[in-house]
Scaffold this motif. Structure first.
Motif, PDB file in Angstrom:
ATOM      1  N   ASP A   1      85.364 -25.891 127.491  1.00  0.00           N
ATOM      2  CA  ASP A   1      85.869 -26.758 126.721  1.00  0.00           C
ATOM      3  C   ASP A   1      85.369 -27.727 125.399  1.00  0.00           C
ATOM      4  O   ASP A   1      86.100 -27.747 124.541  1.00  0.00           O
ATOM      5  CB  ASP A   1      86.961 -27.665 127.511  1.00  0.00           C
ATOM      6  CG  ASP A   1      87.799 -27.009 128.601  1.00  0.00           C
ATOM      7  OD1 ASP A   1      88.067 -25.825 128.156  1.00  0.00           O
ATOM      8  OD2 ASP A   1      88.020 -27.524 129.624  1.00  0.00           O
ATOM      9  N   TYR A   2      84.300 -27.655 125.632  1.00  0.00           N
ATOM     10  CA  TYR A   2      83.401 -28.401 124.819  1.00  0.00           C
ATOM     11  C   TYR A   2      82.987 -27.788 123.623  1.00  0.00           C
ATOM     12  O   TYR A   2      83.201 -28.124 122.282  1.00  0.00           O
ATOM     13  CB  TYR A   2      82.391 -29.320 125.572  1.00  0.00           C
ATOM     14  CG  TYR A   2      81.127 -30.029 124.448  1.00  0.00           C
ATOM     15  CD1 TYR A   2      81.948 -31.268 123.933  1.00  0.00           C
ATOM     16  CD2 TYR A   2      80.087 -29.504 124.063  1.00  0.00           C
ATOM     17  CE1 TYR A   2      81.211 -31.924 123.005  1.00  0.00           C
ATOM     18  CE2 TYR A   2      79.454 -30.177 123.202  1.00  0.00           C
ATOM     19  CZ  TYR A   2      79.943 -31.488 122.538  1.00  0.00           C
ATOM     20  OH  TYR A   2      79.298 -32.186 121.842  1.00  0.00           O
ATOM     21  N   THR A   3      82.501 -26.637 123.819  1.00  0.00           N
ATOM     22  CA  THR A   3      82.027 -25.754 122.604  1.00  0.00           C
ATOM     23  C   THR A   3      82.849 -25.519 121.323  1.00  0.00           C
ATOM     24  O   THR A   3      82.478 -25.573 120.212  1.00  0.00           O
ATOM     25  CB  THR A   3      81.189 -24.479 122.995  1.00  0.00           C
ATOM     26  OG1 THR A   3      80.257 -24.762 123.867  1.00  0.00           O
ATOM     27  CG2 THR A   3      80.663 -23.508 121.944  1.00  0.00           C
ATOM     28  N   PRO A   4      84.324 -25.054 121.593  1.00  0.00           N
ATOM     29  CA  PRO A   4      84.974 -24.676 120.491  1.00  0.00           C
ATOM     30  C   PRO A   4      85.487 -25.860 119.765  1.00  0.00           C
ATOM     31  O   PRO A   4      85.603 -25.820 118.593  1.00  0.00           O
ATOM     32  CB  PRO A   4      86.238 -24.226 121.144  1.00  0.00           C
ATOM     33  CG  PRO A   4      85.614 -23.802 122.602  1.00  0.00           C
ATOM     34  CD  PRO A   4      84.686 -24.523 122.890  1.00  0.00           C
ATOM     35  N   SER A   5      85.374 -27.050 120.118  1.00  0.00           N
ATOM     36  CA  SER A   5      85.691 -28.451 119.358  1.00  0.00           C
ATOM     37  C   SER A   5      84.493 -28.567 118.503  1.00  0.00           C
ATOM     38  O   SER A   5      84.930 -29.310 117.478  1.00  0.00           O
ATOM     39  CB  SER A   5      86.110 -29.560 120.464  1.00  0.00           C
ATOM     40  OG  SER A   5      84.919 -29.893 121.109  1.00  0.00           O
ATOM     41  N   VAL A   6      83.362 -28.451 118.967  1.00  0.00           N
ATOM     42  CA  VAL A   6      82.351 -28.732 118.034  1.00  0.00           C
ATOM     43  C   VAL A   6      81.396 -27.478 117.025  1.00  0.00           C
ATOM     44  O   VAL A   6      80.563 -27.722 116.586  1.00  0.00           O
ATOM     45  CB  VAL A   6      80.951 -29.416 118.691  1.00  0.00           C
ATOM     46  CG1 VAL A   6      81.495 -30.682 119.599  1.00  0.00           C
ATOM     47  CG2 VAL A   6      80.399 -28.507 119.913  1.00  0.00           C
TER      48      VAL A   6
END
Length: 63
Positions: free
Chosen positions: A34-39
């Protein structure tokens, strides 16, 4: 010799237990990222950088 049979059977049950725990974790979404797509937008796109470095001086004038 009977100890070897006992250890093999116990190790098979332990392996099956870990496999079941892994399947449950995957189905529950524990390994979803869930973290990588946002950054991702914050990082440079490497395909654009490499394609710009491969252009010759004549091609740069046309762009």
């Amino acid at each position: 010799m009977s100890v070897i049979y006992l250890l093999i059977s116990v190790s098979i049950f332990v392996a099956i237990g870990f496999f079941i725990a892994f399947i449950v974790a995957v189905k529950s979404g524990q390994y979803d990222d869930d973290y990588t797509p946002s950054v991702r937008i914050l990082f440079d796109d490497e395909t654009k950088i490499t394609s710009q470095n491969n252009l010759s001086p004549t091609e740069e004038k046309q762009v």
